[in-house]
Motif scaffolding. Sequence first.
Motif, PDB file in Angstrom:
ATOM      1  N   MET A  63      -9.081  22.659 -36.148  1.00 56.32           N
ATOM      2  CA  MET A  63     -10.326  21.958 -36.455  1.00 56.32           C
ATOM      3  C   MET A  63     -10.358  21.420 -37.886  1.00 56.32           C
ATOM      4  SD  MET A  63     -12.854  24.620 -34.451  1.00 56.32           S
ATOM      5  CE  MET A  63     -14.249  23.538 -34.216  1.00 56.32           C
ATOM      6  N   GLY A  64      -9.310  21.706 -38.647  1.00 68.06           N
ATOM      7  CA  GLY A  64      -9.207  21.155 -39.991  1.00 68.06           C
ATOM      8  C   GLY A  64     -10.215  21.710 -40.973  1.00 68.06           C
ATOM      9  N   VAL A  65     -10.514  23.004 -40.856  1.00 69.26           N
ATOM     10  CA  VAL A  65     -11.489  23.626 -41.759  1.00 69.26           C
ATOM     11  C   VAL A  65     -10.882  24.893 -42.355  1.00 69.26           C
ATOM     12  CG1 VAL A  65     -13.449  22.739 -40.463  1.00 69.26           C
ATOM     13  CG2 VAL A  65     -12.538  25.002 -39.899  1.00 69.26           C
ATOM     14  N   SER A  66     -11.545  25.420 -43.369  1.00 72.98           N
ATOM     15  CA  SER A  66     -11.093  26.680 -43.960  1.00 72.98           C
ATOM     16  C   SER A  66     -11.445  27.834 -43.028  1.00 72.98           C
ATOM     17  CB  SER A  66     -11.761  26.894 -45.316  1.00 72.98           C
ATOM     18  OG  SER A  66     -13.153  27.119 -45.147  1.00 72.98           O
ATOM     19  N   ARG A  67     -10.762  28.934 -43.182  1.00 71.32           N
ATOM     20  CA  ARG A  67     -11.072  30.098 -42.350  1.00 71.32           C
ATOM     21  C   ARG A  67     -12.455  30.638 -42.688  1.00 71.32           C
ATOM     22  NH1 ARG A  67      -5.932  34.052 -41.762  1.00 71.32           N
ATOM     23  NH2 ARG A  67      -7.345  34.957 -40.195  1.00 71.32           N
ATOM     24  N   ALA A  68     -12.878  30.445 -43.946  1.00 69.03           N
ATOM     25  CA  ALA A  68     -14.214  30.898 -44.332  1.00 69.03           C
ATOM     26  C   ALA A  68     -15.283  30.114 -43.562  1.00 69.03           C
ATOM     27  CB  ALA A  68     -14.414  30.717 -45.835  1.00 69.03           C
ATOM     28  N   THR A  69     -15.078  28.809 -43.449  1.00 67.60           N
ATOM     29  CA  THR A  69     -16.035  27.980 -42.703  1.00 67.60           C
ATOM     30  C   THR A  69     -16.025  28.363 -41.233  1.00 67.60           C
ATOM     31  OG1 THR A  69     -15.827  26.115 -44.231  1.00 67.60           O
ATOM     32  CG2 THR A  69     -16.603  25.615 -42.006  1.00 67.60           C
ATOM     33  N   LEU A  70     -14.840  28.580 -40.683  1.00 66.80           N
ATOM     34  CA  LEU A  70     -14.750  28.962 -39.281  1.00 66.80           C
ATOM     35  C   LEU A  70     -15.459  30.289 -39.037  1.00 66.80           C
ATOM     36  CD1 LEU A  70     -13.600  28.453 -36.438  1.00 66.80           C
ATOM     37  CD2 LEU A  70     -11.636  29.833 -37.120  1.00 66.80           C
ATOM     38  N   ARG A  71     -15.270  31.237 -39.925  1.00 75.48           N
ATOM     39  CA  ARG A  71     -15.931  32.540 -39.753  1.00 75.48           C
ATOM     40  C   ARG A  71     -17.450  32.395 -39.787  1.00 75.48           C
ATOM     41  NH1 ARG A  71     -11.702  35.205 -43.833  1.00 75.48           N
ATOM     42  NH2 ARG A  71     -10.099  35.867 -42.338  1.00 75.48           N
ATOM     43  N   GLU A  72     -17.947  31.512 -40.646  1.00 78.98           N
ATOM     44  CA  GLU A  72     -19.390  31.267 -40.683  1.00 78.98           C
ATOM     45  C   GLU A  72     -19.867  30.677 -39.362  1.00 78.98           C
ATOM     46  OE1 GLU A  72     -19.783  28.695 -44.026  1.00 78.98           O
ATOM     47  OE2 GLU A  72     -19.868  30.320 -45.487  1.00 78.98           O
ATOM     48  N   ALA A  73     -19.068  29.774 -38.797  1.00 79.91           N
ATOM     49  CA  ALA A  73     -19.435  29.165 -37.516  1.00 79.91           C
ATOM     50  C   ALA A  73     -19.446  30.208 -36.405  1.00 79.91           C
ATOM     51  CB  ALA A  73     -18.465  28.035 -37.168  1.00 79.91           C
ATOM     52  N   ILE A  74     -18.438  31.073 -36.383  1.00 77.97           N
ATOM     53  CA  ILE A  74     -18.378  32.122 -35.367  1.00 77.97           C
ATOM     54  C   ILE A  74     -19.530  33.104 -35.547  1.00 77.97           C
ATOM     55  CG2 ILE A  74     -17.031  34.114 -34.573  1.00 77.97           C
ATOM     56  CD1 ILE A  74     -14.506  32.466 -35.008  1.00 77.97           C
ATOM     57  N   ALA A  75     -19.903  33.371 -36.804  1.00 70.14           N
ATOM     58  CA  ALA A  75     -21.060  34.235 -37.055  1.00 70.14           C
ATOM     59  C   ALA A  75     -22.326  33.601 -36.482  1.00 70.14           C
ATOM     60  CB  ALA A  75     -21.216  34.479 -38.559  1.00 70.14           C
ATOM     61  N   GLY A  76     -22.427  32.278 -36.582  1.00 68.67           N
ATOM     62  CA  GLY A  76     -23.567  31.584 -36.000  1.00 68.67           C
ATOM     63  C   GLY A  76     -23.597  31.710 -34.493  1.00 68.67           C
ATOM     64  N   LEU A  77     -22.423  31.620 -33.870  1.00 69.00           N
ATOM     65  CA  LEU A  77     -22.336  31.781 -32.413  1.00 69.00           C
ATOM     66  C   LEU A  77     -22.698  33.212 -32.010  1.00 69.00           C
ATOM     67  CD1 LEU A  77     -19.017  29.839 -31.661  1.00 69.00           C
ATOM     68  CD2 LEU A  77     -21.362  29.031 -31.322  1.00 69.00           C
TER      69      LEU A  77
END
Length: 251
Positions: A63-77
């Motif tokens: 997805m072309g993002v940092s792992r920190a951003t991805l973790r925030e997205a997964i936390a939102g889910l």
Amino acid sequence: MTPSPESTPHLGSTRPLGDVLLRPVRGHHAFESCVEQLATGIRLGAFKHGSALPPERELAERMGVSRATLREAIAGLRSAGMVRTTRGRGGGTVVSYQPESPSAGASSTIAGRRTELLDSLVFRRVVEPGACYVAAGRELSAADRLLLTTSLAEVDRAEDPATHRQADSRLHLAIASVTGSPMTIEAVAEVQSCLHDMLQAIPVLEVNIEHSSSQHRAIVEAIIAGDATKARRAMEQHCDDTAALLRGLLG
């Protein structure tokens, strides 16, 4: 005239259906885009209930993002109850979202979106028949054919409206995936997301399900047979019938 096969790689034959939907995010709103892509894949059943999402490193790269951003997205889910995460050896993120049965009472969820949703039906009439035409003109691999026939069988085997709704979406996404066109996959995912919201807001009609199943079989058979014109026309009829039903029941 049936189009000649193209050299574009068959995305659907090399990766799971859910993975095919993921793409590099655009613009500056990486967090929101990650949530949108993953949530759409989960709602449409591309990532099935109980299945594990790809590892964080793999998702972030795709997805072309940092792992920190991805973790925030997964936390939102997780906050939305769509996934659950366990840590440690053998841990990971698993889809916990349970699809809901369509209901006329859900019409309030699409209030205020009339213009957008009606336009999505027009867009769908252009995109999905075109996807069928391209798919039928390709030299399908054995994996492509298996994806189509398996997806069709899952629709036919669905035992309840909620399961059927997701299986239906997966079939349309499977057809898009064997075109080998990332832009087509993205477009079909977009219209299927709007369609899903509308279909969730009307009652399940058994006669319509029977008609839809017959049309699905005709579409898949035409694609596998390499009859691009027949595949396109079958999908056009399918889109027209669904649009007529939605316009009639939603107003």
